[in-house]
Scaffold this active site. Sequence first.
Site, PDB file in Angstrom:
ATOM      1  N   GLY A  79      -3.805  -0.655  -2.645  1.00  0.00           N
ATOM      2  CA  GLY A  79      -5.064  -1.346  -2.874  1.00  0.00           C
ATOM      3  C   GLY A  79      -5.727  -1.761  -1.564  1.00  0.00           C
ATOM      4  N   LEU A  92      -9.715  -6.451   5.294  1.00  0.00           N
ATOM      5  CA  LEU A  92      -8.667  -6.598   6.305  1.00  0.00           C
ATOM      6  C   LEU A  92      -7.848  -5.324   6.447  1.00  0.00           C
ATOM      7  CD1 LEU A  92      -7.340 -10.173   5.407  1.00  0.00           C
ATOM      8  CD2 LEU A  92      -8.787  -9.533   7.338  1.00  0.00           C
ATOM      9  N   ASP A 136      10.615  -1.519   0.007  1.00  0.00           N
ATOM     10  CA  ASP A 136       9.663  -0.908   0.938  1.00  0.00           C
ATOM     11  C   ASP A 136       9.593  -1.728   2.227  1.00  0.00           C
ATOM     12  OD1 ASP A 136       7.901   1.003   1.794  1.00  0.00           O
ATOM     13  OD2 ASP A 136       6.158   0.151   0.802  1.00  0.00           O
ATOM     14  N   GLY A 155      -4.673   0.487   1.665  1.00  0.00           N
ATOM     15  CA  GLY A 155      -3.502   1.357   1.588  1.00  0.00           C
ATOM     16  C   GLY A 155      -3.380   1.953   0.209  1.00  0.00           C
ATOM     17  N   GLY A 156      -2.227   2.559  -0.052  1.00  0.00           N
ATOM     18  CA  GLY A 156      -1.988   3.214  -1.326  1.00  0.00           C
ATOM     19  C   GLY A 156      -1.988   2.266  -2.494  1.00  0.00           C
TER      20      GLY A 156
END
Length: 753
Positions: free
Chosen positions: A433, A427, A546, A430-431
């Site tokens: 996983g 799907l 974040d 990213g950083g």
Amino acid sequence: MGFHLNQRLLLVILTAAAAAAAEEQKCPTKCGNVNIPFPFGLTELCSLNTSFIITCNKTLSQPIPFLKIDPKVRVLDISLDGQLHVSLPVATSCVNNTIGESEDENWLFEFKLKPFHLSSKQNKLTVLGGDAAGVVYDQGSRSGRLYITTACVSVYSGLDKEPTNDESCSGTFCCETPIQQRLSEFYIYSANIIINNFTKSFQSYPCGYTFLVKDGAYNFSMTHLINFNRTNTFPVVLDWAVGNTCIDAQKNASSYACKSKYSECHNAIVGPGYHCKCSTGFQGNPYLPHGCQDVDECTEESDDCLKGRSTCSNDPEGSYTCLCPKGYEGDGKINGSGCVIRSNRKIIIAFSVSGSILALLGGTLFVCCTLKKRKLNRLKEHFFQLNGGQLLQQQIGRYSGSNELTKIFTVEELKDATHNFSEEMVLGAGGEGTVYKGILPDNRTVAIKKSRISNPNQIEHFINEVILLCQINHRNVVKLLGCCLETEVPLLVYEFVPHGTVYDHLHDQTKSLRLTWKRRLQIAVETSGALAYLHSATNAPIVHRDVKTSNILLDHNLTAKVSDFGASKIIPLDRSQLTTLVMGTLGYLDPQYFHSSQLTEKSDVYSFGVVLVELLTGEKALSFERPEAHRNLAVHFHSSMNEGGLLNIVDSRIIDEANVEQLTDVANIARHCLRLKGEERPTMREVAMELEGINTVEKHQWEKVNLSSEETETLLKATPSSSFSVDGVNRRSMHSGSDTLNRIISLSLTSGR
């Protein structure tokens, strides 16, 4: 030349005599509770050479051994594998509180340990104190100059209230750094750093302490700053070896240090020299002529003789044999030919061979299955520990009132759900996983996150996300269904949120749904409500750290759900902020947090302000397509608002459908969220109440604003009101019923539980 030959001959004679004396036990082999094995000794005659002499100080109640080459170095343990555990004195520097000058004389220590060296990867330089520094100088260079090889600085925290809990040794009051060079001659130096606030620092902690310590042998505690005993000792690892290389040493049998007949020479792994080891089947001291003794495998039951049918016989040359009883023949071993009757040899051999083959095949199959199962279980247990299973259990124990994980999935279940983690099921990545789509046996669609953990330090972030999500139960926070710790990288199983991220629909035309102003306002209301819940409705405040549009997902009803809690932090109830390593995404990152490392709930407020501006403008938080001065969306927004140009930055896709007064009110909220000083920003609860109030006005049509295009432009160009109130909704569209509305909004914040 004759003089040098005589010296060499004398050295050879002394070495041989020392080994013989040590073997005949004419030499003492203990000092206190420390064993002194040859080549080390307490006298010159009992040691390989003068460098290996140990001085035994018997003036104290318990005799203590020291290196003769440097009496400051206390010996803790001697290993024949080539390591020497010692302890070195602590370098101390104390400052006079009134004049800021050093008062301690033990601020510098010189060590000359040749031929021993500091182990290059097993020791750390540690410094304790407020505004203290420690340095290791190399004085063994050929130029004769001193070189700094290792340095470390511990600083005063700067907090008005000293922390009461133990801290990690990460730079505040304590720092540590590895020793990367093998040193034999060096200085350890301790100093105090005099800075503007030294009075406050040194009144509390006037002394700095510098010492070497074996990696993992010291755990920092705040109490050490007050109660530190400078006479404390910590283990330090030194490397030792003899000679140069095995080839050179074996050329001269008389000076060859491996005296035992059953010994082998191995070149030192690090640095010059060699070590002696007993051959396989022998154990003892290889540096003594008869130091390696045969291991009796029969006594230790390490043989593979047929129990009850053959007899184990030890071979003094390091092996053993299995003797069959009278009338039988064979090697008597389990995996060999065993013991068979001598008569009817051919028939017996045929039956024995057939039976052996069948037994071997069956036994091999059984052993393979058993070993495979054991290996798999050990591997699962290894990954469970590696992926923080023990830490997860400890954390769940700490938050015993929270919900436990819904299910612990097996790796086979998740492989089946994702077609063995096929790329077609990805799907997003990213950083932190990769996220896969999965279908469980009960036909539930889930999202499976495979964390990307490159070092053990990141395990804490993974466990942090699990613990946080276990405590959170809110309709606008993505729900954690379970986890799997049996794989090399840990896996998390979430509810599946099908419509992607808000970021995609704002900025990626290939994935976008049309987000109307009404939908964007609803997203802002739901996201702010979730963040307000995290800040004020959980057991302890949770800071997401974040907040951004790519971490806000949309379900099948386009309901917003906050995700990705890998960087989140829990702020203890007795504290208003945490000092942490700065984490977050550029463009959304709170400038005050970035510069001070002081994390508060207001850091999420700033990031949410950027999200609001992103929803208003349709622009990215950080874009190099805009002019340099406006690359940061928050700066661009502030500039446009100050110039009365809100109309120029509102997303053209919503300008015709949006209520102008709502746009102005939302922009005003965003402006307050983006204030540089955290204390001037509203709380997320106040922001959520304001946004819910705006949305409620729209839903119930309490007041409709119909403005001409000229009135619209005038209102949008006006400077937004600075009357953002934390006590009530302060907009023109609200009538005398605002108190009742506030109560409705307050109740709505907890409706997600």
